[in-house]
Every structure is written in C-alpha cells, then in structure tokens.
Design a protein around this motif. Sequence first.
Motif: not given
Length: 117
Positions: A12-13, A92-97, A113-115
């Motif tokens: 996403v931008q 970043a790489v987003y993790y659910c926990a 997620v890449t901005v």
Amino acid sequence: QVQLVESGGGLVQTGGSLRLSCAVSGRPFSSYVMGWFRQAPGKEREFVASVSWSGGSTSYADSVKGRFTISRNSARNTVYLQMNSLKPEDTAVYYCAARFSGNWRNWGQGTQVTVSS
C-alpha cells in the motif's frame, strides 16, 4: 490452545489503509487476550495492539495510537487490525498472538505489510 491464521497483508502507498484479519480456530476462553505484533527486517518483534476476548478492552503502542484500531468478533472467532494513515515505518511482518496464563503462547505465521513512500 488456539490456532491463528493471519490474512490481509499487502502493498500500500503511504497514507493508505489495510485491514488485517486473524482467524482463530479452537475456542478462546474469556480470559484470553489477543494481540498483534510486528517485526521489521533487522529489528526485534514489537507489540502493536491487544484486545481482551471477553470485554474488548484495548491497548496500543504509542507509535500506532490514533491510526490503528484492534477489534474482535467473538461470533466469527476473528480478530482485526484496521490500519489507517500508514507510513513506510509500518512496513513489517505482522503476527497475531494469543495470551493466556500470563504469556503470549500461540502465534500465527505472519502476514507481510509493505508501505511504499
């Protein structure tokens, strides 16, 4: 224990939005706390946000307050992270926990997620 599967990441931008989802299989107890963490290249994993499974009380890292919103739908066994006004530093790489008995014990596989600037 529960199993967690994240989805919704992407490119996403700057200034854009994404919504991450975490599908929770198994049956979370009311005492569970669900959270999102992230890890950027070369950095340690950091806390982003959390929500209690029972009452929905939330907590956020200072870096995302006012931009990110965590929520849960207990009927759908899903946790969400709505991310607005995204910045390149959110990449970043987003993790659910899942946290129970005082520790973060279950983790998903992560979603990227890449901005772009």
